[in-house]
Structure formats: structure tokens, C-alpha cells
Design a protein around this motif. Structure first.
Motif, short mmCIF file in Angstrom:
data_model
loop_
_atom_site.label_atom_id
_atom_site.label_comp_id
_atom_site.label_asym_id
_atom_site.label_seq_id
_atom_site.Cartn_x
_atom_site.Cartn_y
_atom_site.Cartn_z
N GLN A 91 23.28 52.58 62.99
CA GLN A 91 22.47 51.53 62.37
C GLN A 91 23.24 50.78 61.29
OE1 GLN A 91 19.61 50.54 63.34
NE2 GLN A 91 18.49 49.61 61.65
N ASP B 38 9.93 46.08 63.57
CA ASP B 38 9.50 46.87 62.42
C ASP B 38 8.61 48.04 62.86
OD1 ASP B 38 6.87 45.99 62.80
OD2 ASP B 38 6.90 44.60 61.12
N PRO C 239 18.98 40.58 58.87
CA PRO C 239 17.66 39.98 59.10
C PRO C 239 16.87 39.90 57.80
CG PRO C 239 17.68 42.27 59.81
CD PRO C 239 19.10 41.93 59.44
N ASN D 43 13.15 50.98 60.74
CA ASN D 43 12.75 50.13 61.87
C ASN D 43 11.68 50.83 62.71
OD1 ASN D 43 14.14 52.04 63.37
ND2 ASN D 43 15.82 50.67 63.93
N TRP E 142 17.09 38.18 64.17
CA TRP E 142 18.29 38.81 63.59
C TRP E 142 19.48 38.00 64.11
CZ3 TRP E 142 18.90 44.85 63.17
CH2 TRP E 142 19.99 45.15 62.34
N SER F 165 17.99 51.56 57.43
CA SER F 165 19.10 50.64 57.15
C SER F 165 19.46 50.77 55.68
CB SER F 165 18.69 49.20 57.45
OG SER F 165 19.67 48.30 56.95
N HIS G 35 15.00 42.25 65.11
CA HIS G 35 14.55 43.39 64.32
C HIS G 35 13.12 43.71 64.73
CE1 HIS G 35 12.77 45.44 60.78
NE2 HIS G 35 13.97 45.97 60.66
N ASP H 63 24.69 45.55 64.65
CA ASP H 63 23.51 44.69 64.54
C ASP H 63 22.76 44.71 65.86
OD1 ASP H 63 24.09 43.70 61.90
OD2 ASP H 63 25.63 42.41 62.78
N GLY I 69 15.34 45.47 69.91
CA GLY I 69 15.44 46.13 68.61
C GLY I 69 15.55 47.65 68.71
#
Length: 579
Positions: free
Chosen positions: A104, A114, A265, A564, A122, A570, A112, A108, A211
Motif C-alpha cells: 500500500q 473507502d 487521492p 481503505n 486517484w 495508508s 480509491h 498506487d 481499488g
């Protein structure tokens, strides 16, 4: 092009009764032992004051940059982890939850996703999708480069899509298991910063799955390497906020900040280079020693300590993160071609014979919640189907009688035609608490007359005996996904064939195809409920509890850490601020 091929299921063969690490645990048909279970947890229910000082073993693990940053190097993060044994080939079908913490920071993603499943830009700044969800156009951020200076452009994205969707199976390089490769038709570069991706059928899961931690962007030069060459972390080139400084296999990984990084992001809450100068991941296998290091301030972060000490850390001012990811609950998948699970009544009896409430109050803490389906409660399409697997030992006993397991041997276990009813569970090394949980389950089922042995294995051995061999009937699942549409890709022989049904269960095949082929989320939701109900009624999957696979004990000085959709942190925006 399209790629539809079977992949290994999640389970492998037992060696019943063999001692592993000097231990072989055999169930007896008697009551549970809380004391024995807590001893299995190491620190058990002890407070921080009772944790031993780490001594020489900890000093050795923290040598050469593994300790918490002191004066002059307070921008360094030290991270203690139980192992890094899963390897570094990025196109593995399921990247280990351990190595994912490192990946991570090095790589990249196109988007992204969540913890609620929301998709935001991103490397792809925006995109278009046709009404049928069969075509997507991705527009890429300008000026992004891999750490070797090569551009992250449309051609690089095409190389990554091919690796995720198809792989090079003849060379041992698998596609990403939860990428929708079954409907992937191909991709083309419309210009240097625009990519069009097409599918043979509606594929709603495409965007959110970009993602997923398996879909990390790698330099084309890294993707072109052989399997053996890709296993060397030093040959893996990403575009993330940190770059590799050094690594020792299964011991340590040290990352340093990439000074020209400027494409994080917005969801991470910071721009430009990372604030941390370096991160050192150090392997320390002993759970109690990792907890001791956190207690003594010798590390900034300890990963996966025993659940029973978490309350004491909270009371002492530490930050405890137990993020729940989108995916499957923690549970067991059963292979229906392996006895005794070839009889649905036995599968249902095992499901009904497990006292999940006792597991939660004995093995875990209030941070763990009961399962309500085979899917995590955070998955938007999840509905409460608890009645299909709730604890009912009387029903379980009746089912076993109906299945013909009415005899008893001298040890008190059921038998039929001279064959004892039993199996082996190999607790997953990816989940803290899985060993005492399996021991408690063996006692639950022992009271029904089922002999359940449990054996602890390290990651390489567990992978060989559980994941890669079709003769082991029980596989322990701790699997994440970012979109429920990908579930269809693992349950039959057009995916990983978790339940070893192939295409023989016509209802499962129908629901698989309809879930995967739904063109809208509104159309898909009732189909997911139907699929979940069928899986649970057939007892293909035994839910245990909501999956908390990742436990982070963090120094109270840490700020700015984000997670995430699959509960991977991250550290791009992370910083240290004395509390």
C-alpha cells in the motif's frame, strides 16, 4: 479477449493426528475449557502490566532501524509484524494481509475505494460508463511516473489490466482472483492518457475492484519479469509515496519517502510527498513480544496482537484500530466432494453445532460482532440470515442421526459402517485468535460426537495443505472484496470453486450468473440475498463472526492514518505529534 479458468479452492489435505510444532490437539466429547483457551492466547486476559519485557528476542528484531524513531529521526515509523512469508509476486490471486501493508505504501491504484465502498479518483481522475456496464473509459492523471522515471500512462495501464484479468498462467503468474476476468474482453489506449475497457457482459464490479489491493499499479518492466524475478521485492517498481531502500526476506523491509510524489487521492487528506521520512517493517513472530514492544514504547505500531489485551491498551492511552473490511465474514468453506461433507445433513449439523456466542465472549472482545450472513454486515447488499445457521445442538444431533451416524466408538465419537465421524481444522495463520477459536469449536462439535482435530501451521505449510490440495474438506476464509459482484467469481468452477460443486448445482450457477450479469445495483441486491440464502441453506459456508482480520496497536502520537475498503492503512498522510 476473455479469461475463464478454474483456480485452486481454499482448502487442502490433512495429516490427521500428526504433531505440528510439537502439538496435536484432539477433541474429546466434553465441555469447553476457558482456562485452556486463554492459555492458547499467550497473554490471554492479562493487563499490560502482566506482559513480559521482550528481552533479547525483541532487541534482535528491532536492531538496524526496527525500533521507534528517537531524537533526530522522529519522522520514521516502526512497524512490528508477525511475518512476511507470503512472497512479493504482485499478481498473486490474493495478496497476503501482511504484505499488503507494505504494498500500500509502494504502489498506487486507479481509484480509491473507502470503507463504505465509495469510489473516488486517484490515478484515474474521472471515467465514463455505458448504460449496460460493459464499457468504461478511464482518464488518467498527467505527469505520474513510476519510481524509475517511466510514465504511468495508458500503455502502462493496459499492461496492468492484462496482468490482473489474464495473467501468464503458463509461467505460474496467476490473474488477480477477484478481478472480473471472466467477462473481460480487452482494453485499448485511445490516447496517451485515456483507456477504454470492454466486457462481454455487464460488470458493475469493475470500477470498485480497481481499488482492491490486488490491483496495484506496477511498472511494465516489473510485470514483464519471470515468476522468479518478480519474487525479488527489489525488482518491483511502483508509483507510490515510498520506495524500497532495503529488505531481508522474511525479516525486514525498509521504505523511504519518495520526494517527488504528488498524486495522492484527495481521500487521504494530504498532497505532495509523505510526511514520514521512512517506514521499517520488522518481523517479530511472537504475539506477546509485539505487545510488549508497544507497551514499552519500542515501536510505533504492532500488528495483530492478541484480542484479549486490547482493552488494557485502550485504557493505557494507545490507539487501537480494528477496521472491518468489505468481504466475507470469518468462517469455513466446505468442499462437498470430500467426506463427510458430501452429505448436506452433516454440513448443516456442523453449522448448527457451533456456539458462536460462546466464541465471542471467550476468544474475542466487544470489537467483534456476530455474523449475520456469509458476507460482512458492511456490504450494502447483506441481509440478516442468522436463522439459517444459528446454534441448535438438538437439531444438529437429529441431522446426524438422519445421516446414519448413530453408532458410537469407544472414545464416544459417532461412527457409521466402522468409520469415525471427524475431520481436521488447520487454523488460518492470517487471523489472530483462530487457534483458540478452532479449539473451542472442536469442543462444541465433540459434544455432538464429531472428532475435530486442530493443528497450527506456518503460512507456507498452511498454503500447501489447505489452499492447494483438493482433499482437505475445510478451508478457513478471511477474504476481502470491494464489490459483491466479484463473489460470483469464486464459488463455482468458472472461478475458484470454493465448494467443489463445479457446475453441478444448477441453482448456484444460475445465481452466480445473474449476480455477475446484473446491470444495476437495484437489480443485483435481491439476487445477492437469494445467492446468500442458497449458500447457507446448503451449508456450503459456515459463518463464524464478523471478520476483524487486522488489529493495529498504535502509539498515541500517530495521526493521519487512513484505511481503505479492505482495511489496509495508508501512511502517506501519517505524522507523529506528541500527545
Amino acid at each position: 479477449m476473455s479469461a475463464r479458468r478454474p483456480a485452486p479452492g481454499p482448502v487442502g489435505p490433512p495429516e490427521d493426528g500428526a504433531a505440528i510444532d510439537g502439538r496435536a490437539i484432539t477433541a474429546r466429547p466434553d465441555g469447553p475449557s476457558r482456562r485452556r483457551l486463554l492459555q492458547g492466547l499467550g497473554a490471554g486476559a492479562l493487563g499490560l502490566a502482566a506482559l513480559p519485557l521482550a528481552g533479547c528476542a525483541l532487541d534482535g528484531a528491532l536492531a538496524d532501524g526496527g525500533g521507534s524513531g528517537g531524537a533526530g529521526d522522529d519522522l520514521e515509523l516502526s512497524f512490528l509484524i508477525s511475518n512476511l512469508d507470503g512472497g512479493w509476486v504482485p499478481s498473486k490471486s490474493a495478496i497476503s494481509s501482511y504484505e499488503a501493508n507494505v504494498w500500500q505504501q509502494l504502489t498506487d491504484k486507479l481509484v480509491h475505494t473507502d470503507p463504505e465502498g465509495a469510489v473516488t479518483p486517484w490515478i484515474a481522475t474521472h471515467w465514463e460508463q455505458n448504460e449496460e456496464a460493459t464499457e468504461y473509459v478511464l482518464h488518467l492523471r498527467e505527469g505520474v511516473t513510476f519510481s524509475d522515471g517511466t510514465p504511468l500512462d495508458a500503455e502502462a495501464v493496459l499492461a496492468n489490466l492484462e496482468a490482473w484479468a489474464v495473467g501468464r498462467p503458463d509461467e505460474g503468474l496467476a490473474r488477480v482472483g477477484l478481478f472480473p476476468g471472466g467477462t473481460y474482453e480487452g482494453a485499448e489506449a485511445l490516447d496517451p492518457l485515456t483507456v477504454r475497457v470492454t466486457f462481454t457482459a455487464p460488470t458493475l464490479s469493475f470500477l470498485p475492484t480497481l481499488g482492491y489491493h490486488g490491483c496495484q499499479l506496477m511498472a511494465p518492466s516489473s510485470l514483464a519479469l519471470s515468476l522468479e524475478e518478480q519474487a525479488d521485492l527489489a525488482s518491483q517498481i511502483g508509483s507510490g509515496p515510498f520506495v524500497l531502500e532495503s529488505w531481508e526476506p522474511r525479516q525486514r523491509v525498509r521504505l523511504v519517502r519518495r520526494e517527488d510524489y504528488d498524486w495522492a487521492p484527495e481521500a487521504l487528506g494530504a498532497s505532495g510527498p509523505a510526511q514520514l521520512a521512512a517506514i521499517t517493517f520488522t518481523v517479530l513472530p511472537d504475539d506477546t513480544l509485539r505487545a510488549s514492544a508497544a507497551r514499552a514504547g519500542q515501536t510505533d505500531l504492532s500488528y495483530n496482537v492478541n484480542p484479549q489485551v486490547l482493552d488494557a491498551f485502550t485504557e493505557a492511552g494507545f490507539v487501537i484500530e480494528v477496521p472491518r473490511y468489505l468481504g466475507f465474514v470469518h468462517g469455513y468453506s466446505l468442499r462437498t466432494q470430500v467426506a463427510p461433507f458430501d452429505d448436506v445433513r452433516v454440513r448443516q449439523a456442523v453449522t448448527r453445532g457451533i456456539d458462536r456466542a460462546e466464541i465471542l465472549r471467550t476468544v474475542f472482545t466487544d470489537a467483534w460482532q456476530p455474523a449475520t450472513s456469509w458476507l460482512q454486515a458492511g456490504v450494502p447488499e447483506t441481509t440478516d440470515l442468522t436463522e439459517l445457521f444459528s446454534y441448535d445442538p438438538e437439531l444438529a444431533a437429529t441431522l446426524l442421526d438422519e445421516a446414519g451416524w448413530t453408532g458410537r466408538n469407544e472414545d464416544g465419537f459417532r461412527e457409521k459402517d466402522g468409520v469415525e465421524l471427524g475431520f481436521t481444522i488447520y487454523p488460518t495463520p492470517y487471523l489472530t485468535g483462530s487457534v483458540p477459536e478452532a479449539e473451542l469449536i472442536s469442543q462444541h462439535l465433540g459434544r455432538l460426537g464429531i472428532r475435530v482435530r486442530t493443528q497450527k501451521l506456518d503460512i507456507p505449510t498452511w498454503t500447501e495443505r489447505v489452499t492447494n490440495d483438493p482433499e482437505q474438506g475445510v478451508g478457513e476464509v478471511t477474504r476481502s472484496f470491494v464489490d459483491v459482484g466479484t463473489v460470483a467469481g469464486v464459488i463455482t468452477d468458472e472461478g475458484e470453486d470454493w465448494f467443489q460443486t463445479g457446475s453441478s448445482d444448477a441453482e448456484l450457477v444460475r445465481l452466480r450468473d445473474e449476480v455477475a450479469g446484473a446491470a444495476t445495483r437495484e437489480e443485483r441486491a435481491p439476487l445477492v440475498e437469494e445467492l446468500s440464502r442458497h449458500v447457507l441453506e446448503q451449508a456450503y459456508f459456515i459463518p463464524l463472526e464478523q471478520n476483524v482480520q487486522r488489529i493495529y496497536v498504535q502509539s498515541p502520537d500517530l495521526r493521519g492514518i487512513t484505511f481503505n475498503a479492505v482495511a489496509i492503512p495508508s501512511y502517506h498522510a501519517a505524522r507523529k505529534e506528541p500527545s
